[in-house]
Design an enzyme around this catalytic site. Structure first.
Site, mmCIF file in Angstrom:
data_model
loop_
_atom_site.group_PDB
_atom_site.id
_atom_site.type_symbol
_atom_site.label_atom_id
_atom_site.label_comp_id
_atom_site.label_asym_id
_atom_site.label_seq_id
_atom_site.Cartn_x
_atom_site.Cartn_y
_atom_site.Cartn_z
ATOM 1 N N CYS A 69 16.129 3.804 39.424
ATOM 2 C CA CYS A 69 16.861 2.639 40.260
ATOM 3 C C CYS A 69 17.737 3.493 41.107
ATOM 4 C CB CYS A 69 17.743 2.163 39.266
ATOM 5 S SG CYS A 69 19.029 2.651 38.269
ATOM 6 N N HIS A 104 22.607 0.069 35.749
ATOM 7 C CA HIS A 104 21.430 -0.231 36.463
ATOM 8 C C HIS A 104 21.847 -0.463 37.873
ATOM 9 C CE1 HIS A 104 17.786 -1.317 37.981
ATOM 10 N NE2 HIS A 104 17.840 -2.714 37.987
ATOM 11 N N SER A 121 12.966 -0.838 38.700
ATOM 12 C CA SER A 121 13.368 -0.908 37.381
ATOM 13 C C SER A 121 12.232 -1.162 36.268
ATOM 14 C CB SER A 121 14.079 -2.280 36.962
ATOM 15 O OG SER A 121 14.532 -2.798 35.634
#
Length: 243
Positions: A69, A104, A121
């Site tokens: 990410c 994330h 992702s």
């Protein structure tokens, strides 16, 4: 001659709409694939100047290795440079699942009055979102709803500033200008905070929280001694990415 396994870097064509261009970038990132190996191929220090991170992005396009990410955010910035109508800013999530915390990050996009995102992702609905969301909070709630499907509860959301389109800029990316402890807030409160922030972003009146303005310091009655200004060391850039 070029190996067929290396996906071509997308080129913007004047005939493309911005949503089509963003789709081409996302398709390219998906062709690089998500990095499941447990080894990070590219070192990305969040505190580095933008110019250095753009060099790393160039390397990514040459090496064509799988990415995670954080690399996707840097690559997304690199590939959207030179499109001044497209504003880019980082969106970070801290979630909790089964006794563990996960981090994330995606690249928020603002263009022509709409919000969307680019990213990578393990989960297809935790990366790119189409450029269709009328408000920043609509986009964030969409991510929150996607997380719920995987029984992840979102604890914190961090929004950074617009990243300059100047690839040789020596300023670092501002990753967390707004930090919301969303697990302790109602959606109405979150929406209010996000909309105020989004408005300030569009008006370009926000300055990086890392930039010390002497006037501001003085008004808070703080000393301007060098020691005081060095009080907060840069945080570790390398954190678990279990998105």
């Amino acid at each position: 001659c070029a190996q067929p396994s290396v996906p071509p870097v997308p080129n913007y064509k004047l005939s493309m709409s911005i949503p089509e261009w963003l789709q081409a970038i996302q398709t390219y990132m998906k062709m690089l694939q998500y990095n499941h190996t447990g080894t990070q191929f590219f070192e990305i220090r969040k505190t580095r100047p933008l110019s250095g991170l753009m060099e790393t992005a160039k390397e990514m396009t040459r090496e064509s290795l799988p990415i995670k990410c954080l690399e996707a955010v840097i690559l997304g910035i690199y590939l959207t440079n030179g499109q001044p109508s497209v504003e880019r800013f980082p969106i970070s999530f801290k979630t909790h699942f089964s006794g563990n915390y996960f981090h994330h990050v995606v690249l928020g996009i603002y263009c022509n009055g709409r919000y969307g995102s680019l990213g990578m992702s393990r989960r297809s609905d935790l990366m790119d979102k189409p450029l269709t969301y009328r408000t920043l909070s609509d986009l964030i709630f969409e991510f929150e709803d996607s997380y719920k499907k995987y029984l992840h509860s979102v604890k914190k959301v961090k929004i950074g500033l617009y990243v300059p389109h100047e690839p040789h800029s020596f300023q670092p990316i501002e990753w967390k200008q707004l930090v919301l402890n969303v697990s302790k807030m109602t959606r109405t409160e979150v929406r209010k905070e996000l909309e105020k922030f989004a408005r300030d972003m569009r008006m370009k009146i926000l300055k990086p929280s890392s930039a010390h303005s002497p006037k501001k310091e003085r008004s808070r009655g703080k000393s301007l001694s060098p020691r005081r200004r060095q009080a907060s060391p840069p945080r570790r850039a390398c954190r678990r990415d279990k998105s």
